[in-house]
Design a protein around this motif. Structure first.
Motif, PDB file in Angstrom:
ATOM      1  N   ARG A 169      40.923  -7.966 -31.260  1.00 59.08           N
ATOM      2  CA  ARG A 169      39.513  -7.725 -31.557  1.00 59.08           C
ATOM      3  C   ARG A 169      39.065  -8.561 -32.748  1.00 59.08           C
ATOM      4  NH1 ARG A 169      38.545  -1.630 -31.870  1.00 59.08           N
ATOM      5  NH2 ARG A 169      39.236  -1.886 -29.720  1.00 59.08           N
ATOM      6  N   GLY A 170      39.945  -8.689 -33.763  1.00 59.37           N
ATOM      7  CA  GLY A 170      39.607  -9.519 -34.907  1.00 59.37           C
ATOM      8  C   GLY A 170      39.469 -10.985 -34.533  1.00 59.37           C
ATOM      9  N   TYR A 171      40.315 -11.452 -33.609  1.00 63.48           N
ATOM     10  CA  TYR A 171      40.201 -12.834 -33.122  1.00 63.48           C
ATOM     11  C   TYR A 171      38.845 -13.054 -32.464  1.00 63.48           C
ATOM     12  CZ  TYR A 171      43.897 -16.345 -33.280  1.00 63.48           C
ATOM     13  OH  TYR A 171      44.715 -17.371 -33.666  1.00 63.48           O
ATOM     14  N   LEU A 172      38.448 -12.121 -31.599  1.00 69.96           N
ATOM     15  CA  LEU A 172      37.152 -12.250 -30.918  1.00 69.96           C
ATOM     16  C   LEU A 172      36.001 -12.213 -31.919  1.00 69.96           C
ATOM     17  CD1 LEU A 172      35.493 -12.399 -28.314  1.00 69.96           C
ATOM     18  CD2 LEU A 172      35.630  -9.898 -28.172  1.00 69.96           C
ATOM     19  N   ASN A 173      36.075 -11.299 -32.885  1.00 61.49           N
ATOM     20  CA  ASN A 173      35.012 -11.213 -33.890  1.00 61.49           C
ATOM     21  C   ASN A 173      34.915 -12.500 -34.701  1.00 61.49           C
ATOM     22  OD1 ASN A 173      34.444  -8.581 -33.106  1.00 61.49           O
ATOM     23  ND2 ASN A 173      35.736  -7.668 -34.676  1.00 61.49           N
TER      24      ASN A 173
ATOM     25  N   ILE B 240      33.242 -15.254 -32.712  1.00 63.94           N
ATOM     26  CA  ILE B 240      31.793 -15.032 -32.628  1.00 63.94           C
ATOM     27  C   ILE B 240      31.120 -15.352 -33.954  1.00 63.94           C
ATOM     28  CG2 ILE B 240      30.005 -13.284 -32.284  1.00 63.94           C
ATOM     29  CD1 ILE B 240      31.888 -11.888 -30.329  1.00 63.94           C
ATOM     30  N   TYR B 241      31.683 -14.852 -35.061  1.00 63.13           N
ATOM     31  CA  TYR B 241      31.091 -15.123 -36.370  1.00 63.13           C
ATOM     32  C   TYR B 241      31.089 -16.611 -36.679  1.00 63.13           C
ATOM     33  CZ  TYR B 241      31.846 -10.094 -37.096  1.00 63.13           C
ATOM     34  OH  TYR B 241      31.836  -8.734 -36.972  1.00 63.13           O
ATOM     35  N   THR B 242      32.161 -17.315 -36.311  1.00 64.45           N
ATOM     36  CA  THR B 242      32.254 -18.743 -36.614  1.00 64.45           C
ATOM     37  C   THR B 242      31.241 -19.544 -35.814  1.00 64.45           C
ATOM     38  OG1 THR B 242      34.620 -18.509 -37.109  1.00 64.45           O
ATOM     39  CG2 THR B 242      33.796 -20.728 -36.654  1.00 64.45           C
ATOM     40  N   VAL B 243      31.133 -19.264 -34.524  1.00 69.47           N
ATOM     41  CA  VAL B 243      30.199 -20.018 -33.671  1.00 69.47           C
ATOM     42  C   VAL B 243      28.757 -19.750 -34.082  1.00 69.47           C
ATOM     43  CG1 VAL B 243      29.353 -20.311 -31.319  1.00 69.47           C
ATOM     44  CG2 VAL B 243      31.812 -20.115 -31.740  1.00 69.47           C
ATOM     45  N   VAL B 244      28.404 -18.472 -34.209  1.00 69.37           N
ATOM     46  CA  VAL B 244      27.024 -18.121 -34.552  1.00 69.37           C
ATOM     47  C   VAL B 244      26.694 -18.572 -35.974  1.00 69.37           C
ATOM     48  CG1 VAL B 244      25.379 -16.225 -34.837  1.00 69.37           C
ATOM     49  CG2 VAL B 244      27.012 -16.180 -32.945  1.00 69.37           C
ATOM     50  N   GLY B 245      27.615 -18.330 -36.921  1.00 71.34           N
ATOM     51  CA  GLY B 245      27.356 -18.717 -38.300  1.00 71.34           C
ATOM     52  C   GLY B 245      27.220 -20.217 -38.473  1.00 71.34           C
TER      53      GLY B 245
ATOM     54  N   ALA C  33      31.230 -25.613 -42.370  1.00 68.49           N
ATOM     55  CA  ALA C  33      30.755 -24.243 -42.150  1.00 68.49           C
ATOM     56  C   ALA C  33      31.761 -23.439 -41.336  1.00 68.49           C
ATOM     57  CB  ALA C  33      29.399 -24.277 -41.438  1.00 68.49           C
ATOM     58  N   ALA C  34      32.324 -24.046 -40.289  1.00 64.07           N
ATOM     59  CA  ALA C  34      33.274 -23.332 -39.431  1.00 64.07           C
ATOM     60  C   ALA C  34      34.535 -22.947 -40.195  1.00 64.07           C
ATOM     61  CB  ALA C  34      33.623 -24.197 -38.218  1.00 64.07           C
ATOM     62  N   VAL C  35      35.054 -23.865 -41.020  1.00 64.13           N
ATOM     63  CA  VAL C  35      36.260 -23.562 -41.798  1.00 64.13           C
ATOM     64  C   VAL C  35      35.988 -22.453 -42.801  1.00 64.13           C
ATOM     65  CG1 VAL C  35      37.891 -24.500 -43.474  1.00 64.13           C
ATOM     66  CG2 VAL C  35      37.254 -25.844 -41.485  1.00 64.13           C
ATOM     67  N   GLY C  36      34.827 -22.520 -43.462  1.00 68.43           N
ATOM     68  CA  GLY C  36      34.492 -21.491 -44.438  1.00 68.43           C
ATOM     69  C   GLY C  36      34.359 -20.115 -43.814  1.00 68.43           C
ATOM     70  N   ILE C  37      33.703 -20.035 -42.666  1.00 69.53           N
ATOM     71  CA  ILE C  37      33.524 -18.741 -42.003  1.00 69.53           C
ATOM     72  C   ILE C  37      34.842 -18.246 -41.435  1.00 69.53           C
ATOM     73  CG2 ILE C  37      32.328 -17.555 -40.123  1.00 69.53           C
ATOM     74  CD1 ILE C  37      30.031 -19.528 -40.481  1.00 69.53           C
ATOM     75  N   TRP C  38      35.643 -19.133 -40.873  1.00 73.17           N
ATOM     76  CA  TRP C  38      36.926 -18.728 -40.279  1.00 73.17           C
ATOM     77  C   TRP C  38      37.856 -18.132 -41.337  1.00 73.17           C
ATOM     78  CZ3 TRP C  38      38.706 -18.751 -35.250  1.00 73.17           C
ATOM     79  CH2 TRP C  38      40.080 -18.515 -35.075  1.00 73.17           C
ATOM     80  N   ASN C  39      37.857 -18.694 -42.530  1.00 65.96           N
ATOM     81  CA  ASN C  39      38.778 -18.249 -43.572  1.00 65.96           C
ATOM     82  C   ASN C  39      38.234 -17.099 -44.422  1.00 65.96           C
ATOM     83  OD1 ASN C  39      40.744 -20.158 -42.889  1.00 65.96           O
ATOM     84  ND2 ASN C  39      39.813 -21.718 -44.184  1.00 65.96           N
ATOM     85  N   SER C  40      36.982 -16.736 -44.248  1.00 56.79           N
ATOM     86  CA  SER C  40      36.385 -15.716 -45.108  1.00 56.79           C
ATOM     87  C   SER C  40      36.851 -14.321 -44.710  1.00 56.79           C
ATOM     88  CB  SER C  40      34.855 -15.786 -45.040  1.00 56.79           C
ATOM     89  OG  SER C  40      34.400 -15.475 -43.744  1.00 56.79           O
TER      90      SER C  40
ATOM     91  N   HIS D 260      35.668  -5.999 -38.057  1.00 57.43           N
ATOM     92  CA  HIS D 260      36.408  -6.824 -39.009  1.00 57.43           C
ATOM     93  C   HIS D 260      36.838  -8.150 -38.383  1.00 57.43           C
ATOM     94  CE1 HIS D 260      37.675  -3.244 -41.783  1.00 57.43           C
ATOM     95  NE2 HIS D 260      36.392  -3.532 -41.841  1.00 57.43           N
ATOM     96  N   PRO D 261      36.728  -9.250 -39.128  1.00 59.74           N
ATOM     97  CA  PRO D 261      37.232 -10.538 -38.636  1.00 59.74           C
ATOM     98  C   PRO D 261      38.747 -10.596 -38.712  1.00 59.74           C
ATOM     99  CG  PRO D 261      36.367 -10.795 -40.843  1.00 59.74           C
ATOM    100  CD  PRO D 261      36.074  -9.381 -40.440  1.00 59.74           C
ATOM    101  N   LEU D 262      39.299 -11.653 -38.145  1.00 60.69           N
ATOM    102  CA  LEU D 262      40.753 -11.790 -38.071  1.00 60.69           C
ATOM    103  C   LEU D 262      41.396 -11.836 -39.447  1.00 60.69           C
ATOM    104  CD1 LEU D 262      43.341 -12.350 -36.405  1.00 60.69           C
ATOM    105  CD2 LEU D 262      42.770 -14.786 -36.557  1.00 60.69           C
ATOM    106  N   GLN D 263      40.798 -12.554 -40.387  1.00 58.52           N
ATOM    107  CA  GLN D 263      41.412 -12.701 -41.704  1.00 58.52           C
ATOM    108  C   GLN D 263      41.548 -11.365 -42.416  1.00 58.52           C
ATOM    109  OE1 GLN D 263      42.722 -15.442 -42.520  1.00 58.52           O
ATOM    110  NE2 GLN D 263      41.819 -16.799 -41.006  1.00 58.52           N
ATOM    111  N   LEU D 264      40.568 -10.495 -42.263  1.00 62.56           N
ATOM    112  CA  LEU D 264      40.650  -9.187 -42.906  1.00 62.56           C
ATOM    113  C   LEU D 264      41.697  -8.310 -42.235  1.00 62.56           C
ATOM    114  CD1 LEU D 264      39.569  -7.340 -45.080  1.00 62.56           C
ATOM    115  CD2 LEU D 264      37.753  -6.610 -43.519  1.00 62.56           C
ATOM    116  N   VAL D 265      41.796  -8.411 -40.912  1.00 60.04           N
ATOM    117  CA  VAL D 265      42.827  -7.651 -40.199  1.00 60.04           C
ATOM    118  C   VAL D 265      44.214  -8.123 -40.618  1.00 60.04           C
ATOM    119  CG1 VAL D 265      43.759  -7.092 -37.924  1.00 60.04           C
ATOM    120  CG2 VAL D 265      41.292  -7.199 -38.258  1.00 60.04           C
TER     121      VAL D 265
END
Length: 307
Positions: free
Chosen positions: A84-88, A91-96, A215-222, A236-241
C-alpha cells in the motif's frame, strides 16, 4: 649512383619529471579510494540483503553472500502496508511532479519576461521564503486551518512552489530561447499564452526533464511531512512505512506473539528486513538515474549560469 640511406629520426617524447608522475599516481590512488569508499557501502547493503545475519556479523559476506537467502524480502513484502505504501508513493510522486511542473514552469517563464509589470517585487516575493521559513508549528497550523490533515494533498500542495526551481527555469528561458522567436510570433499575431504553450514549452524538454527529476526524487524520498500530517496508516508513503520497519519490530513483534518465535529469530528477521528495506526504497530511483543523468547534469549547468 650511390644511394645513401638516411635514418629517419623520430621525435623523442619528453620524459616527465618524477614529481609529476608521482603526483598523477597519487591523485589516481586518492580518487580510487574515494570511489571505493562510495561504492562499497552500497554493494555491502546489496549483499547484506541476500545474506543471513550470522554471515554479516561474522564477516563472511564481505564481498559476496556466503549463503544467498531471500528471507528478508519475503518478510518485508509479506506486510500489506508495504504494498500500500508503494502504491501511495507512486501516486504522490506522479501527481506531485505534475503539479510542480504546472506551477513552476509558468511562474519561471513569467518572471523571465521583461515586460512583466512589477517583476522585481514579484521576484522578491518568491525569493524571501527561500531564506526565511515559518517553521514546523506555523506550517502545521496552516495545514490544519486549510483542512488538509489526513489528506494526501498535504503532501502535494505545500511543496508545489519551489523558489529554486523557478530560478533555474527563469535562467533557462532567458538564456536558451532567443528573443527573436517572440518577436516573430508577435508579427504572426501569436499571444503570450499561445507562445508559451506552442513554442516555449516544446523547446524546453531539457528543463522539464530536470525539474521533473528533482521533484520526483524529492517526493519519493520524503517521509517527514507524512509523519506530521497523516495519521491514517493507509495513506502513508513507502518511506514512512519503511521507517517504521527500520526503527521498530512492530510486524515482527506481532508475528512472534502469535507464533511464539524466539527473540533471536525476531532479531535475525529484523536485520534482514532492514537491508531489504533499504534496497526496496532506493532501487526505483537508482534505476532511473542512468537514463536521466544527462538531463541532471544539464540542469546543474543551467542553474550555474549568471546574468
Amino acid at each position: 649512383m650511390q644511394l645513401v640511406n638516411q635514418k629517419t629520426h623520430k621525435p623523442r617524447l619528453r620524459q616527465r619529471p618524477f614529481k609529476e608522475v608521482a603526483f598523477d599516481w597519487g591523485i589516481k590512488i586518492l580518487f580510487s579510494l574515494i570511489i571505493l569508499g562510495i561504492i562499497y557501502p552500497l554493494w555491502f547493503i546489496i549483499i547484506a540483503s541476500f545474506s543471513t545475519p550470522a554471515d554479516i556479523m561474522s564477516g563472511n559476506s564481505f564481498l559476496w553472500p556466503k549463503v544467498i537467502t531471500f528471507a528478508g524480502y519475503k518478510e518485508l513484502f509479506s506486510a500489506e502496508l508495504i504494498w500500500r505504501g508503494y502504491l501511495n508513493t507512486i501516486i504522490y510522486t506522479v501527481v506531485g511532479t505534475f503539479v510542480q511542473l504546472a506551477v513552476n514552469l509558468p511562474a519561471g517563464y513569467a518572471v523571465s519576461r521583461s515586460e512583466l509589470v512589477g517583476k522585481k517585487w514579484i521576484f522578491l516575493f518568491f525569493t524571501i521564503p527561500m531564506f526565511i521559513g515559518g517553521g514546523l508549528i506555523p506550517s502545521y497550523l496552516n495545514i490544519r486551518n486549510l483542512g488538509l490533515l489526513n489528506n494526501p494533498l498535504a503532501l502535494i500542495l505545500p511543496g508545489a512552489v519551489s523558489t529554486y526551481n523557478i530560478l533555474v527555469i527563469r535562467t533557462f528561458f532567458k538564456t536558451s530561447i532567443p528573443e527573436s522567436l517572440w518577436e516573430a510570433s508577435i508579427m504572426d499575431g501569436c499571444s503570450l499564452f499561445r507562445y508559451f504553450i506552442q513554442i516555449a514549452l516544446p523547446l524546453s524538454k531539457a528543463i522539464i526533464a530536470v525539474i521533473g527529476l528533482w521533484a520526483a526524487v524529492g517526493i519519493w524520498n520524503s517521509w517527514f511531512d507524512a509523519m506530521i500530517y497523516l495519521d491514517n496508516e493507509n495513506l502513508h508513503p513507502l518511506q514512512l512505512v519503511l521507517r517504521r520497519v527500520l526503527l521498530s519490530n512492530e510486524y515482527l513483534g506481532q508475528s512472534g506473539a502469535n507464533n511464539l518465535i524466539s527473540h533471536t529469530e525476531l532479531f535475525n528477521r529484523a536485520q534482514m528486513m532492514k537491508y531489504a528495506a533499504m534496497i526496496v526504497s532506493t532501487l526505483p530511483i537508482m534505476c532511473s538515474y542512468p537514463f536521466l543523468q544527462k538531463y541532471f547534469n544539464q540542469g546543474v549547468m543551467i542553474g550555474s549560469v549568471k546574468e
